[in-house]
Design a protein around this motif. Structure first.
Motif, short mmCIF file in Angstrom:
data_model
loop_
_atom_site.label_atom_id
_atom_site.label_comp_id
_atom_site.label_asym_id
_atom_site.label_seq_id
_atom_site.Cartn_x
_atom_site.Cartn_y
_atom_site.Cartn_z
N HIS A 1 -72.41 6.38 10.23
CA HIS A 1 -73.42 6.44 11.29
C HIS A 1 -74.83 6.19 10.75
CE1 HIS A 1 -70.84 9.05 14.24
NE2 HIS A 1 -70.17 8.06 13.71
N SER A 2 -75.01 6.45 9.45
CA SER A 2 -76.35 6.34 8.88
C SER A 2 -76.61 5.00 8.20
CB SER A 2 -76.57 7.48 7.86
OG SER A 2 -75.78 7.26 6.69
N TRP A 3 -75.65 4.07 8.28
CA TRP A 3 -75.82 2.78 7.61
C TRP A 3 -76.95 1.98 8.26
CZ3 TRP A 3 -73.98 0.40 3.33
CH2 TRP A 3 -74.20 -0.97 3.22
N LYS A 4 -77.91 1.59 7.45
CA LYS A 4 -79.05 0.82 7.96
C LYS A 4 -79.75 0.14 6.79
CE LYS A 4 -83.17 1.20 10.90
NZ LYS A 4 -84.08 2.14 11.62
N ASP A 5 -80.11 -1.10 7.01
CA ASP A 5 -80.84 -1.87 6.00
C ASP A 5 -80.09 -1.92 4.67
OD1 ASP A 5 -82.91 -2.24 7.85
OD2 ASP A 5 -83.89 -0.37 7.25
N TYR B 1 -76.53 3.54 2.90
CA TYR B 1 -76.31 4.80 3.61
C TYR B 1 -77.55 5.67 3.47
CZ TYR B 1 -71.31 3.62 3.41
OH TYR B 1 -70.10 3.00 3.53
N HIS B 2 -77.91 6.34 4.56
CA HIS B 2 -79.07 7.23 4.53
C HIS B 2 -78.67 8.70 4.56
CE1 HIS B 2 -82.20 4.10 4.90
NE2 HIS B 2 -81.23 3.43 5.52
N ASP C 1 -72.78 -5.21 10.82
CA ASP C 1 -74.18 -5.16 10.40
C ASP C 1 -74.37 -5.85 9.06
OD1 ASP C 1 -74.72 -3.73 12.68
OD2 ASP C 1 -74.76 -1.76 11.69
N GLN C 2 -73.39 -5.72 8.16
CA GLN C 2 -73.49 -6.40 6.87
C GLN C 2 -73.44 -7.91 7.04
OE1 GLN C 2 -70.20 -4.05 5.13
NE2 GLN C 2 -71.56 -3.61 3.41
N ALA D 1 -76.76 -9.02 8.43
CA ALA D 1 -77.81 -8.98 7.41
C ALA D 1 -77.68 -10.16 6.44
CB ALA D 1 -77.75 -7.67 6.65
N LYS E 1 -68.28 -1.38 12.68
CA LYS E 1 -69.68 -1.64 13.06
C LYS E 1 -70.52 -1.88 11.82
CE LYS E 1 -73.61 0.38 15.55
NZ LYS E 1 -74.53 0.24 14.37
N MET E 2 -70.26 -1.12 10.76
CA MET E 2 -70.99 -1.32 9.51
C MET E 2 -70.72 -2.72 8.96
SD MET E 2 -70.69 0.78 5.92
CE MET E 2 -69.16 -0.07 5.52
#
Length: 446
Positions: free
Chosen positions: A284-288, A291-292, A376-377, A380, A372-373
Motif C-alpha cells: 500500500h505504501s509503494w510510491k516513487d 516502499y515507504h 506502477d513500476q 514509471a 497494482k505495484m
C-alpha cells in the motif's frame, strides 16, 4: 559455531559414505538385500537393524527422485525434461529405551538435494512461477542439517516440549493424504505461499514447539522459530550460529485427529494462524519506486482430511479426502489466498493392496495490491507492451494446478509413481499458455 560445508562438503559426504558402508556391511554378508517383503532394500543388516531398533535406535536412509517433462504449452513450448532428487540420512533415538530417560526422543537428519526443476521453463522468467512442479527441487541443492532436536514428554504425556533445529512443517499444517509431485498439494502449505516468513523443510531453524495433548484426540500447540535468511545460503547447511536473526515466526494450531466409526477411519483437522515479527515492504505504501512503510506479517490456515471408508474393514485401504485453505495478509504477501482439494484411494484393487491413486487441484491467488505495484513500476519505466523485455508481466487472478498420479508399490521398499499435471495460466500471467506436464517419481528406502 558454524561449519562451512562449502569447503567441507567432500569431507561430509565421505564421512556419510563410510558410515553407511559400515552399517550395511552385515546386510551384505548375511541378510537378504532386495527382498521385496523387506521394508528396506538392503535388508535387516543381518539382524542388527532390528536389534538396534529394539534398543531404541532407528535409522532412515531414503532416496527420492522426481522427473518432469513439458508435453505441451507453457512459456517454452518445446518438450523439456528435468530431474531432481534427494538423499535423506536420519536417526531416531528413543532415549527411554536406550538411556532410561523417560519420555525423551532425539532426532538427527541430513538432507542433500540436487538436480534441476522444470518450473522455470513453463513460466515467464520476468514473473516466475507460483507452484513448483517438482516439490523436491525447492529450497536449494546442497547438503544440510535438517533436524537436530530433542522431544520431551511430561506429565503423563499431556505436555510435549521439542527444542533444537526444527522444520516448521513437521509439526504445523502437516498433511497425511497424498503423494503428489506438485507442492501445491500435500503438507506445509502456509510455507509454500509465505516462504519469505515460514520456512518449510528441509530448511531448519532454531526453535521450539510446545504441545498439549488433550482428551478426545484434541491437541493445542504453539511454536517459536528463529527466522534467519542465512539458513538459505549454501555455505550454511550446518549453521549453528544463532546470530543475525531477523525475528521470529510464531504459529499456533488447534488440532483434532479422531478415528471414526467401527473401522477407525483416520481424520486430520487443523486450524492455525501465524505471526512473523520480521518486517517487509507494505504494498500500500509503494510510491516513487520504493516502499515507504514496513509491516509485520500474519495469516491463517485450515486443513480438513478424512478417510471416508475402508476396504473390507481394512482401514489401511480406502478413499480419503483433503481440503486446505491458506490466507495471508494483503499488505505484505504476494500470494494472499490458496485452496486445494484432493482425493486419494489407497489399495484400490484387491490384487494391488499397496497401490494408490490420487487426484488433486489447487488455486493460488495473487494479491491485487502486488499487481497494482507492478503496474506502477511499468508506468514509471514507461513500458506498456508485454513484448518489451523490460516489461514486468502482470500476475492477475489465479494460477490453477491439477495432478493425477498412480503409485505402484513395487516392493515394500520401492514406490514408482507416474503422473500428469495441468497448469492453467502459469504464474497467473494470461499471456502464457496452459501447460501439460508428464512426471515420474520414485521413493527407495535403504
Amino acid at each position: 559455531m558454524a561449519i562451512n560445508c562449502r569447503t567441507s562438503l567432500k569431507t561430509c559426504l565421505t564421512f556419510i559414505s563410510f558410515s553407511f558402508a559400515f552399517l550395511v556391511s552385515p546386510a551384505l554378508a548375511g541378510a537378504a538385500p532386495f527382498d521385496p517383503d523387506s521394508p528396506w532394500l538392503l535388508g535387516d543388516w543381518g539382524g542388527y537393524r532390528k536389534h538396534l531398533a529394539d534398543e531404541g535406535v532407528k535409522f532412515q536412509i531414503d532416496y527420492n527422485m522426481e522427473s518432469a517433462a513439458n508435453l505441451a504449452g507453457g512459456y517454452r513450448s518445446s518438450t523439456t525434461m528435468r530431474y531432481a532428487d534427494q538423499w535423506v540420512f536420519g536417526s531416531t533415538i528413543d532415549l527411554e529405551k536406550l538411556l532410561n530417560w523417560k519420555g525423551a526422543e532425539f532426532q538427527a537428519t541430513l538432507n542433500n538435494r540436487s538436480g534441476k526443476d522444470l518450473t522455470p521453463y513453463i513460466n515467464d522468467p520476468r514473473a516466475g512461477g507460483l507452484s513448483n512442479l517438482q516439490g523436491i527441487s525447492a529450497r536449494g541443492d546442497y547438503l544440510r542439517l535438517t533436524q537436530f532436536w530433542i522431544n520431551q514428554k511430561l506429565f503423563n504425556n499431556w505436555l510435549e516440549v521439542k527444542l533444537g533445529r526444527l522444520t516448521t512443517n513437521e509439526d504445523f499444517a502437516t498433511s497425511g493424504v497424498g503423494m503428489f509431485e506438485n507442492w501445491a498439494m500435500g503438507g506445509g502449505q502456509p510455507g509454500h505461499w509465505r516462504n519469505d516468513r515460514w520456512y518449510d523443510g528441509p530448511i531448519s531453524q532454531w526453535g521450539g514447539r510446545f504441545k498439549l495433548n488433550l482428551p478426545q484426540h484434541v491437541y493445542f500447540q504453539v511454536g517459536v522459530y528463529n527466522q534467519n535468511r542465512a539458513n538459505f545460503q549454501k555455505a550454511n547447511g550446518f549453521r549453528f550460529d544463532m546470530g543475525h536473526g531477523l525475528g521470529n515466526l510464531i504459529p499456533v494450531e488447534l488440532g483434532w485427529q479422531p478415528r471414526l466409526g467401527q473401522d477407525k477411519l483416520l481424520g486430520n483437522y487443523r486450524l492455525g494462524m501465524y505471526y512473523s515479527s520480521v518486517k517487509g515492504g507494505d504494498y500500500h505504501s509503494w510510491k516513487d519506486g520504493a516502499y515507504h512503510h514496513q509491516r509485520h506479517a500474519y495469516g491463517g490456515y485450515l486443513m480438513a482430511e478424512q478417510q471416508l471408508f475402508a476396504m473390507k474393514g481394512d482401514n489401511t485401504r480406502g478413499l480419503s479426502v483433503s481440503f486446505q485453505y491458506v490466507m495471508n495478509d494483503h499488505r505484505t504477501a504476494k500470494l494472499d489466498n490458496y485452496q486445494s482439494l484432493a482425493l486419494v484411494w489407497k489399495g484400490p484393487f484387491d490384487s494391488r493392496p499397496g497401490d494408490e491413486i490420487g487426484i488433486g487441484m489447487a488455486r493460488i491467488h495473487v494479491n491485487n495490491d502486488y499487481n497494482k505495484m507492478r503496474r506502477d513500476q511499468n508506468a514509471a519505466n514507461d513500458v506498456s507492451s508485454y513484448d518489451d523485455p523490460s516489461y514486468l508481466p502482470l500476475q492477475q487472478g489465479s494460477e490453477w494446478n491439477y495432478e493425477l498420479y498412480y503409485n505402484v508399490k513395487a516392493t515394500r521398499w520401492l514406490n514408482l509413481r507416474p503422473s500428469l499435471q495441468v497448469v492453467t495460466k502459469p504464474g497467473a500471467v494470461r499471456q502464457v499458455n496452459d501447460a501439460l506436464i508428464g512426471g515420474l517419481s520414485a521413493d527407495i528406502s535403504f
